[in-house]
Design a protein around this motif. Structure first.
Motif, PDB file in Angstrom:
ATOM      1  N   UNK A  13      -0.856  13.609  -1.165  1.00 51.69           N
ATOM      2  CA  UNK A  13      -1.820  12.982  -2.020  1.00 51.69           C
ATOM      3  C   UNK A  13      -1.341  11.543  -2.635  1.00 51.69           C
ATOM      4  N   UNK A  14      -2.270  11.006  -3.348  1.00 53.37           N
ATOM      5  CA  UNK A  14      -2.000   9.520  -3.764  1.00 53.37           C
ATOM      6  C   UNK A  14      -1.093   9.582  -5.227  1.00 53.37           C
ATOM      7  N   UNK A  15      -0.511  10.685  -5.410  1.00 52.50           N
ATOM      8  CA  UNK A  15       0.201  10.842  -6.927  1.00 52.50           C
ATOM      9  C   UNK A  15       1.693  10.775  -6.475  1.00 52.50           C
ATOM     10  N   UNK A  16       2.240   9.866  -7.477  1.00 50.48           N
ATOM     11  CA  UNK A  16       3.676   9.318  -7.531  1.00 50.48           C
ATOM     12  C   UNK A  16       4.602  10.228  -8.472  1.00 50.48           C
ATOM     13  N   UNK A  17       5.545  10.855  -8.004  1.00 47.26           N
ATOM     14  CA  UNK A  17       6.182  11.883  -8.864  1.00 47.26           C
ATOM     15  C   UNK A  17       7.520  11.076  -9.298  1.00 47.26           C
ATOM     16  N   UNK A  27      15.746   4.430  -2.329  1.00 51.32           N
ATOM     17  CA  UNK A  27      15.360   3.887  -1.025  1.00 51.32           C
ATOM     18  C   UNK A  27      15.712   5.126  -0.059  1.00 51.32           C
ATOM     19  N   UNK A  28      15.046   5.158   0.999  1.00 51.10           N
ATOM     20  CA  UNK A  28      15.219   6.099   1.935  1.00 51.10           C
ATOM     21  C   UNK A  28      16.744   6.361   2.342  1.00 51.10           C
ATOM     22  N   UNK A  71       6.761  10.037   4.384  1.00 47.85           N
ATOM     23  CA  UNK A  71       8.055   9.930   3.774  1.00 47.85           C
ATOM     24  C   UNK A  71       8.241  10.427   2.389  1.00 47.85           C
ATOM     25  N   UNK A  72       6.947  10.168   1.472  1.00 46.84           N
ATOM     26  CA  UNK A  72       6.898  10.589   0.130  1.00 46.84           C
ATOM     27  C   UNK A  72       6.930  11.985   0.022  1.00 46.84           C
ATOM     28  N   UNK A  80       8.866   6.978  -2.725  1.00 48.77           N
ATOM     29  CA  UNK A  80       7.522   7.068  -3.000  1.00 48.77           C
ATOM     30  C   UNK A  80       6.837   5.803  -2.345  1.00 48.77           C
ATOM     31  N   UNK A  81       5.746   5.661  -2.145  1.00 47.62           N
ATOM     32  CA  UNK A  81       5.048   4.419  -1.467  1.00 47.62           C
ATOM     33  C   UNK A  81       5.595   2.988  -2.192  1.00 47.62           C
ATOM     34  N   UNK A  82       5.595   3.323  -3.514  1.00 48.45           N
ATOM     35  CA  UNK A  82       5.976   1.855  -4.354  1.00 48.45           C
ATOM     36  C   UNK A  82       7.414   1.792  -4.263  1.00 48.45           C
ATOM     37  N   UNK A  83       8.266   2.555  -3.754  1.00 51.52           N
ATOM     38  CA  UNK A  83       9.680   2.119  -3.345  1.00 51.52           C
ATOM     39  C   UNK A  83       9.525   1.054  -2.187  1.00 51.52           C
TER      40      UNK A  83
END
Length: 87
Positions: A13-17, A27-28, A71-72, A80-83
């Motif tokens: 979903x679109x939430x970041x934890x 980073x991955x 990936x998130x 996260x996508x922000x990363x």
């Protein structure tokens, strides 16, 4: 608007934890090292090619938005996508 995807049993979903104020980006590559996960293992679990994961980890290529969401989910919100955003 909330983005929700279902892929191979992963709920995205679109939430970041991970990225609360003041928290460092993950980073991955760092996630894989910290959790002792080989890139080949992650590529199989994420359903992408080994070279794709190598490119993401080296920074040669950025994952698509859908791949970032997967990936998130696969990293349990640690990457996260922000990363992936370039500042």
């Amino acid at each position: 608007m909330i983005l929700i995807l279902q892929y191979d049993g992963w709920h995205v979903d679109d939430t970041d934890t991970n990225n609360f104020i003041g928290e460092q980006k993950m980073k991955l590559k760092d996630y894989l090292i910290k959790n002792k996960i080989k890139m080949i293992e992650f590529s199989k679990s994420a359903g992408v090619g080994y070279n794709t994961v190598c490119n993401w980890c080296s920074g040669r290529k950025l994952p698509s938005e859908i791949s970032q969401a997967l990936i998130q989910s696969a990293t349990h919100g640690k990457v996260t996508r922000k990363d992936w955003k370039v500042e």
